[in-house]
Design an enzyme around this catalytic site. Structure first.
Site, mmCIF file in Angstrom:
data_model
loop_
_atom_site.group_PDB
_atom_site.id
_atom_site.type_symbol
_atom_site.label_atom_id
_atom_site.label_comp_id
_atom_site.label_asym_id
_atom_site.label_seq_id
_atom_site.Cartn_x
_atom_site.Cartn_y
_atom_site.Cartn_z
ATOM 1 N N CYS A 1 0.253 3.904 2.705
ATOM 2 C CA CYS A 1 0.691 3.472 4.042
ATOM 3 C C CYS A 1 2.102 3.977 4.338
ATOM 4 O O CYS A 1 2.447 4.242 5.484
ATOM 5 C CB CYS A 1 0.636 1.956 4.156
ATOM 6 N N CYS B 1 0.839 -1.206 0.000
ATOM 7 C CA CYS B 1 0.000 0.000 0.000
ATOM 8 C C CYS B 1 0.871 1.252 0.000
ATOM 9 O O CYS B 1 1.540 1.539 0.991
ATOM 10 C CB CYS B 1 -0.902 -0.054 1.238
#
Length: 143
Positions: free
Chosen positions: A40, A37
């Protein structure tokens, strides 16, 4: 109310299980993330800063990793180390219980265990609004 969860700590050899219920009485940002991700990588340093600043007032971050392969998550944490607890759910049961639409998704939970904010995705500019929401739930600082 936030659905209960109790998951194994992802700490590279430090066994144990952490339950969300053990954080009752704190304002918690429950963050669902994965090593693949991109957002993230932006959020983790900001969460670390928020926890450092607001932890003494009763704020905690609990990150739930959803990678199928634990080594992927450990590599991510080696690149972006954090002091807040990280647990792992490779089965995907907890994200299903929370109805996660995508990565990352975070839940701001008040001291009583009630979800007060759901935040999907993450941009660097999201940090100020999240900080304000956390401070609002923390209430006035202790005198």
């Amino acid at each position: 109310a936030a659905p209960p969860l109790a998951l194994p700590l992802l700490s590279g050899g430090n066994p144990g299980v952490l339950a969300l219920a053990s954080l009752q009485g704190k304002v918690v940002y429950l963050d669902f993330w994965a090593s693949w991700c991109g957002p993230c990588r932006v959020s983790f340093p900001q969460f670390e800063q928020l926890r450092t600043e607001l932890g003494p007032r009763g704020f905690e971050v609990l990150a739930v990793n959803v990678d199928e392969v634990e080594a992927d998550a450990l590599r991510f944490l080696a690149e972006l180390p954090v002091s807040f607890p990280v647990v792992r759910d490779g089965s995907g049961e907890t994200p299903r219980n929370y109805g996660i639409p995508g990565m990352p998704t975070g839940f701001l939970i008040d001291r009583g265990g009630v979800v007060r904010l759901v935040h999907q995705g993450y941009r660097k500019s999201d940090g100020a609004a999240l900080r304000a929401a956390i401070i609002d739930l923390l209430g006035d600082p202790p005198q």
